[in-house]
Design an enzyme around this catalytic site. Structure first.
Site, mmCIF file in Angstrom:
data_model
loop_
_atom_site.group_PDB
_atom_site.id
_atom_site.type_symbol
_atom_site.label_atom_id
_atom_site.label_comp_id
_atom_site.label_asym_id
_atom_site.label_seq_id
_atom_site.Cartn_x
_atom_site.Cartn_y
_atom_site.Cartn_z
ATOM 1 N N LYS A 1 0.854 -1.186 0.000
ATOM 2 C CA LYS A 1 0.000 0.000 0.000
ATOM 3 C C LYS A 1 0.888 1.233 0.000
ATOM 4 O O LYS A 1 1.737 1.411 0.886
ATOM 5 C CB LYS A 1 -0.904 -0.013 1.228
ATOM 6 C CG LYS A 1 -1.777 1.234 1.337
ATOM 7 C CD LYS A 1 -2.792 1.119 2.448
ATOM 8 C CE LYS A 1 -3.611 2.388 2.579
ATOM 9 N NZ LYS A 1 -4.618 2.295 3.635
ATOM 10 N N LYS B 1 -2.217 -1.425 -3.807
ATOM 11 C CA LYS B 1 -3.080 -0.250 -3.711
ATOM 12 C C LYS B 1 -2.241 1.013 -3.784
ATOM 13 O O LYS B 1 -1.220 1.085 -3.099
ATOM 14 C CB LYS B 1 -3.818 -0.308 -2.375
ATOM 15 C CG LYS B 1 -4.751 0.826 -2.105
ATOM 16 C CD LYS B 1 -5.355 0.683 -0.742
ATOM 17 C CE LYS B 1 -6.190 1.914 -0.463
ATOM 18 N NZ LYS B 1 -6.638 1.990 0.892
HETATM 19 N N1 PBG Z 1 -6.830 2.746 6.392
HETATM 20 C C1 PBG Z 1 -6.925 3.784 5.534
HETATM 21 C C2 PBG Z 1 -7.482 3.523 4.179
HETATM 22 N N2 PBG Z 1 -8.187 2.425 3.810
HETATM 23 C C3 PBG Z 1 -8.566 2.595 2.479
HETATM 24 C C4 PBG Z 1 -8.066 3.807 2.031
HETATM 25 C C5 PBG Z 1 -8.198 4.435 0.684
HETATM 26 C C6 PBG Z 1 -9.288 3.939 -0.203
HETATM 27 C C7 PBG Z 1 -9.590 4.831 -1.341
HETATM 28 O O1 PBG Z 1 -8.930 5.862 -1.583
HETATM 29 O O2 PBG Z 1 -10.554 4.503 -2.060
HETATM 30 C C8 PBG Z 1 -7.370 4.392 3.092
HETATM 31 C C9 PBG Z 1 -6.790 5.730 2.977
HETATM 32 C C10 PBG Z 1 -5.535 6.045 3.653
HETATM 33 O O3 PBG Z 1 -4.620 5.222 3.754
HETATM 34 O O4 PBG Z 1 -5.445 7.181 4.090
#
Ligand code: PBG
Length: 332
Positions: free
Chosen positions: A202, A256
């Site tokens: 991520k 991601k």
């Molecule tokens: N645990 C945080 C989380 N879980 C899913 C997303 C992003 C999902 C999206 O942008 O559609 C995020 C954002 C972040 O890391 O700040």
């Protein structure tokens, strides 16, 4: 792979593209409704469907309306949903206790969907950001996002979700050691069959902007997430993270964001052959929506092309806000 072909004109690669029937015969990848995981946002209240301005067509729903949405998804053949809580500032605390409350909106939504649709695979989100006063995925001590104390909280959070009936635990926090800790706790807690889909690779991405609006974190977040989420410049590191999470007991792994990181999807799939997913995140969704609303692109075609790209890159499935729209098209 070593493609062999005669020189032109014996080989004319256009021959197999000449008709729809021939194109269908040589098509290498397919997108199915069964590949889709639909992320939905749940909030407090009853009878509420509140549009999210930065994500046209996406709603924050109260638990009862999430169940209605699940009914719609189920009728379309969608069998996987992912639940994200929206929390107001008043629901956020420094100790993040809401995260492992069996009665928080997310856990109530998980239980309510499983009650009505036992065959729906329900995925949870494991991270403290939606319960944290400062919007970070872990506890903050003296400006540092601390790892090990956070992992203990994540374990409690994951267990509460499994107790609520989650089929897929989705740690999105990027702390070290959380997969092993959650797996051990699930085994000990009579949840042997609960799966873990690790957000293994991520990235610290600007494409999450609209999501942070959606979950109420935009105002809350202080600083950035670069000490735990990955540097977009890195690719080998993604393989190390995926290897680590698989060796700790993840059943499936995720990359991601999605489209800007298809090279990572391909490397992960080729290196490990594990079930691999990508998250087409909020910013990717909203870019397509915005361009379509301006009449600059054909929304349906771009949506389907972007989803097929994940399959071509080696993904087994994709988390996408387009899931219902894509399912409608796939069902013809
Ligand atoms: N645990 C945080 C989380 N879980 C899913 C997303 C992003 C999902 C999206 O942008 O559609 C995020 C954002 C972040 O890391 O700040």
């Amino acid at each position: 792979m070593t493609p062999v072909q005669a020189p032109y004109p014996a080989t004319r690669l256009r021959r197999t593209r000449a008709t729809p029937a021939l194109r269908a015969l040589v098509r290498e990848n397919a997108l199915e409704v069964g590949d889709l995981i639909w992320p939905v946002f749940v909030r407090a209240g009853e009878g509420i469907e509140e549009p999210i301005p930065s994500m046209p067509g996406v709603m924050r729903r109260s638990v009862d309306m999430v169940v209605e949405a699940a009914a719609e998804a189920h009728a379309l053949g969608i069998r996987a949903m992912c639940i994200f809580p929206y929390t107001g500032l008043e629901e956020r605390t420094e100790d993040c206790a809401g995260a492992w409350d069996p009665q928080n909106h997310a856990n109530r939504a998980i239980a309510a969907i499983k009650y009505r649709f036992p065959d729906m695979a329900v995925m949870s989100d494991v991270a403290l950001d939606t319960y944290n006063i400062n919007g970070h995925d872990g506890f903050v001590e003296d400006g540092i996002i601390v790892n090990d104390r956070t992992v203990e909280a994540l374990v409690k959070m994951a267990l509460a979700q499994a107790d609520a009936g989650a089929d897929i635990i989705g740690p999105s926090d990027m702390m070290d050691g959380r997969i092993a800790a959650i797996r051990t706790a699930l085994e000990a807690g009579n949840h042997q069959d609960v799966t873990i889909l690790s957000y293994a690779a991520k990235y610290a991405s600007a494409f999450y902007g609209p999501f942070r609006d959606a979950v109420g974190a935009s105002g809350a977040l202080t600083g950035d997430k670069k000490t735990y989420q990955m540097d977009p410049a890195n690719s080998d590191e993604a393989l190390r993270l995926v290897a680590r999470d698989l060796s700790e007991g993840a059943d499936m792994v995720m990359v991601k964001p999605g489209l800007p990181y298809l090279d990572i999807c391909r490397r992960v799939k080729d290196s490990f052959g594990a079930p691999t997913f990508a998250y087409q995140v909020s910013g990717e969704y909203s870019m397509i929506k915005a361009a379509a609303q301006n009449g600059w692109i054909d929304e349906e075609r771009v949506m389907m092309e972007s989803l097929m790209a994940f399959k071509r890159a080696g993904c087994d499935g994709v988390l996408t806000y387009f899931a219902p729209a894509a399912a409608r098209l796939l069902n013809g």
